[in-house]
Design an enzyme around this catalytic site. Structure first.
Site, PDB file in Angstrom:
ATOM      1  N   VAL A  12       0.830  -1.445  -0.260  1.00 13.58           N
ATOM      2  CA  VAL A  12      -0.237   0.071  -0.087  1.00 13.58           C
ATOM      3  C   VAL A  12       1.084   1.036   0.070  1.00 13.58           C
ATOM      4  O   VAL A  12       2.390   1.226   0.246  1.00 13.58           O
ATOM      5  CB  VAL A  12      -1.032  -0.319   1.203  1.00 13.58           C
ATOM      6  CG1 VAL A  12      -2.073  -1.180   1.131  1.00 13.58           C
ATOM      7  CG2 VAL A  12      -0.409   0.399   2.496  1.00 13.58           C
ATOM      8  N   SER A  13       0.526   2.703  -0.660  1.00  8.78           N
ATOM      9  CA  SER A  13       1.297   3.595  -0.313  1.00  8.78           C
ATOM     10  C   SER A  13       1.636   3.902   0.307  1.00  8.78           C
ATOM     11  O   SER A  13       3.047   4.927   0.552  1.00  8.78           O
ATOM     12  CB  SER A  13       0.828   4.248  -2.124  1.00  8.78           C
ATOM     13  OG  SER A  13       0.548   4.070  -2.948  1.00  8.78           O
ATOM     14  N   THR A  14       0.894   4.129   1.793  1.00  6.70           N
ATOM     15  CA  THR A  14       1.570   5.300   2.423  1.00  6.70           C
ATOM     16  C   THR A  14       1.257   4.154   3.604  1.00  6.70           C
ATOM     17  O   THR A  14      -0.076   3.287   4.071  1.00  6.70           O
ATOM     18  CB  THR A  14       0.241   6.598   2.728  1.00  6.70           C
ATOM     19  OG1 THR A  14      -1.208   6.012   3.039  1.00  6.70           O
ATOM     20  CG2 THR A  14       0.472   7.227   1.200  1.00  6.70           C
ATOM     21  N   GLN A  17      -3.437   4.088   4.466  1.00  6.57           N
ATOM     22  CA  GLN A  17      -4.053   3.291   3.070  1.00  6.57           C
ATOM     23  C   GLN A  17      -3.750   2.298   4.210  1.00  6.57           C
ATOM     24  O   GLN A  17      -3.255   0.943   4.664  1.00  6.57           O
ATOM     25  CB  GLN A  17      -3.499   2.991   2.437  1.00  6.57           C
ATOM     26  CG  GLN A  17      -3.475   4.585   1.182  1.00  6.57           C
ATOM     27  CD  GLN A  17      -3.149   3.588  -0.138  1.00  6.57           C
ATOM     28  OE1 GLN A  17      -2.075   3.453  -0.173  1.00  6.57           O
ATOM     29  NE2 GLN A  17      -3.767   5.244  -0.773  1.00  6.57           N
TER      30      GLN A  17
END
Length: 205
Positions: A12-14, A17
């Site tokens: 997941v990007s962050t 998330q």
């Protein structure tokens, strides 16, 4: 049947998330928990520790599941590079759950490999363009909001109680800006910036 040479990769990007959708997909495949690797890190920086750990563990004929093709990289070129490294150098199989055509266990002949490569390149290109489109829409939205007077970032701190007195004496020239800023407990640059805002507010009243 799932064996010990089957792995799953989640990204997941962050940190904010939720990886739930990808994690559920891996659970439904009954992949051993210790064989599922998770990174919560932006695709902008490909130095992802869990992905690197996974790559070191992979051996020929192992099987790797990912939910979607953009979990492999941050752009078109990188996705293709990782795919080639995993399938050609590591000699493992990859299954992309969101795209059944991208399953290297099928079509090991020349035609199957050719079709798989075409699908991969198209999907990688689409994924990169979608991210670019999202960034453009975000930038346009921010620009439009700024044009409407919307402010971004944290609200400024309240001025200290003695700010008016220090400001008046500074404007009258009885103390320096440095002395006034020190009285207010703020850097000189902050004092001057707040003074500009303070002047505008007083002028508008």
């Amino acid at each position: 049947m799932i064996s010990n040479n089957t792995y799953g990769y989640i990204r997941v990007s962050t940190r904010e998330q939720n990886e739930g959708r990808q994690a559920i997909a891996m659970q439904e495949l009954s992949i051993p928990e210790e064989n599922v690797f998770l990174d919560k890190q932006s695709g902008k920086d490909f130095r992802r520790p869990q992905y690197q750990r996974l790559v070191k563990k992979l051996k020929p004929d192992d099987l790797l599941y990912i939910k979607s093709i953009d979990r492999l990289g941050r752009n078109y070129g990188e996705i293709l590079e990782q795919w080639r490294m995993l399938t050609k150098e590591k000699r493992i199989d990859i299954v992309v759950l969101d795209m059944p055509l991208l399953d290297t266990r099928r079509g090991k002949d020349l035609m199957g490999t050719f079709l798989s490569d075409i699908v991969l390149q198209v999907l990688s290109f689409v994924a990169e363009n979608e991210r670019a489109s999202i960034r453009q829409r975000q930038a346009e939205g921010i620009a439009a909001a700024k044009a409407r007077g919307v402010r971004f970032g944290r609200p400024p701190r309240p001025l200290p109680e003695n700010y008016h007195s220090a400001y008046q004496r500074w404007k009258a020239g009885t103390i320096t800006g440095t002395a006034a800023a020190k009285e207010c407990g703020m850097p000189l640059s902050t004092f001057r910036y707040r003074a500009e805002t303070y002047e505008k507010v007083r002028f508008m009243r």
